[in-house]
Scaffold this motif. Structure first.
Motif, short mmCIF file in Angstrom:
data_model
loop_
_atom_site.label_atom_id
_atom_site.label_comp_id
_atom_site.label_asym_id
_atom_site.label_seq_id
_atom_site.Cartn_x
_atom_site.Cartn_y
_atom_site.Cartn_z
N HIS A 1 0.83 -1.21 0.00
CA HIS A 1 0.00 0.00 0.00
C HIS A 1 0.86 1.26 0.00
O HIS A 1 0.55 2.24 -0.68
N THR B 1 2.23 1.74 -3.46
CA THR B 1 1.15 2.19 -4.34
C THR B 1 0.92 3.69 -4.18
O THR B 1 0.75 4.41 -5.17
N GLU B 2 0.91 4.16 -2.95
CA GLU B 2 0.68 5.58 -2.70
C GLU B 2 1.80 6.44 -3.29
O GLU B 2 1.54 7.51 -3.85
N GLU C 1 -9.41 1.00 -5.39
CA GLU C 1 -9.71 -0.02 -4.40
C GLU C 1 -11.21 -0.18 -4.16
O GLU C 1 -11.61 -0.97 -3.33
#
Length: 380
Positions: A83, A86-87, A237
């Motif tokens: 995560h 991804t950010e 998401e």
């Protein structure tokens, strides 16, 4: 306008995460997986030099590389790191597709006139390594297929650009195993015909390929020629799959409700694996006889395994069902989906359990989703 598609892949992701926690593991052969009866979830390049590969039984891997450090994986930690990566990427690119827990596609088409696509991709990779400490490789080309193959050829910590005029010369000498859709069976089929390189494959007539592998023959022919129009699908998401069951009569039969939940989870998990999804969020909904509706959800490590998700679903049900009133409807929803190949909990599951899942999915593929299932879900 010529497309510019980059593929990014975190190098030996699970191993790299463990090395962040323990620097002693640097440059050592490392195996991530379960116990003696488990399988290899990931391994370092040092272990691969001894022939160790993912999905190999741990016992076999240790026979090949006795000095390897075996570490039980921590999927929650890996999911959190995924995560974070991804950010970092999402902040810097116009269109991002998260292809799995550790790989990404970036559509940078049209950005050459502003900055330069290769320089932009390089700076994104540098940002990932600076902000997370994780090594990452990338390749930039005109489509997904070529960029993914390019990343595989550039690892570890590789940076590669394959321009349009260089696509065929780049692909030609490579093994057909490098084409993403070519699995072991397809490779063996073409090997028996003497077709082992992409150049030889590209020279075969498309109708011959169709006779050999059916409708995929045309797709295979295109990939061998470096042709792939598949778009980069923006990452979100909010994607989900769900199912609900309205009882014919309002019920307070907890055993029956649990059986219904078991059957619902099993069918959703089969859909996840069939479509190559992993979920990171589980939600449950109940509607009482008076139509009051309550929901509850929890964030979990990426998975698509029935027994893992069923445990979370039943735990959520126990937390949300507090009124002891009759229930009219119950629902299960999986969200936070990403495409992924890590379809089993390779850190906990044995070879036998993984084989069981594969066999059940094969039977469902052949005879239908309801052809085989858990006894606990038969009341559905």
């Amino acid at each position: 306008m010529e497309r510019a598609i980059a593929h990014m892949d975190l190098d030996t992701f699970f191993v790299s995460c463990e090395r962040l926690k323990n620097s002693v593991l640097e440059k050592q052969p490392v195996i991530i997986g379960g116990g003696d009866r488990g399988v290899v979830a990931s391994c370092s390049y040092e272990a691969r030099e001894f022939g160790v590969r993912s999905a190999m039984p741990i016992r076999m891997a240790l026979r090949l590389c006795p000095e390897a450090r075996v570490i039980k994986g921590d999927m929650e930690y890996y999911s959190n790191m995924s995560h974070v990566v991804t950010e970092v990427i999402q902040e810097k690119v116009p269109v991002l597709e998260k292809a799995s827990i550790d790989e990404f596609y970036l559509d940078l088409s049209g950005m050459d006139k502003f900055f330069g696509c290769y320089q932009w991709t390089n700076e994104v990779a540098d940002a990932v390594m600076k902000n997370t400490g994780l090594p990452i490789s990338f390749a930039l080309s005109t489509n997904k297929t070529v960029s993914k193959i390019g990343t595989g050829e550039s690892k570890p910590i590789g940076k590669l650009e394959v321009k349009a005029l260089d696509v065929q010369p780049f692909l030609n000498p490579l093994s057909i195993k490098k084409i993403p859709m070519v699995g072991p069976e397809t490779f063996q089929l073409f090997s028996r015909l003497g077709v082992k390189t992409i150049k030889t494959l590209s020279e075969m007539p498309v109708d011959v390929l169709q006779e050999l592998v059916g409708k995929n023959g045309t797709v295979l022919w295109k990939k061998a020629h470096g042709i792939d129009e598949t778009p980069v699908i923006p990452y979100c998401e909010r994607k989900s799959i769900s199912t609900e069951n309205t009882f014919s009569q309002d019920t307070i039969d907890i055993q029956n409700i649990r059986s219904v939940l078991s059957g619902m989870v099993e069918k959703l998990c089969y859909q996840l694996r069939h479509e190559k999804w992993l979920t990171s969020t589980v939600s449950i909904k109940i509607r009482y006889a008076n139509f009051d509706t309550e929901t509850k959800q929890c964030r979990i490590p990426y998975t698509s395994a029935d027994h893992t998700l069923l445990r979370y679903v039943l735990e959520l049900f126990n937390k949300v069902y507090t009124r002891r009133m009759r229930i009219r409807l119950i629902g299960v929803r999986f969200t936070g989906l990403v495409h992924g190949l890590h379809q089993m909990d390779l850190f906990e599951d044995t070879e036998e359990l993984i084989s069981l899942y594969q066999t059940m999915d094969h039977l469902k593929d052949r005879f239908g989703p309801s052809s085989v299932g858990r006894a606990s879900g038969l009341l559905l």
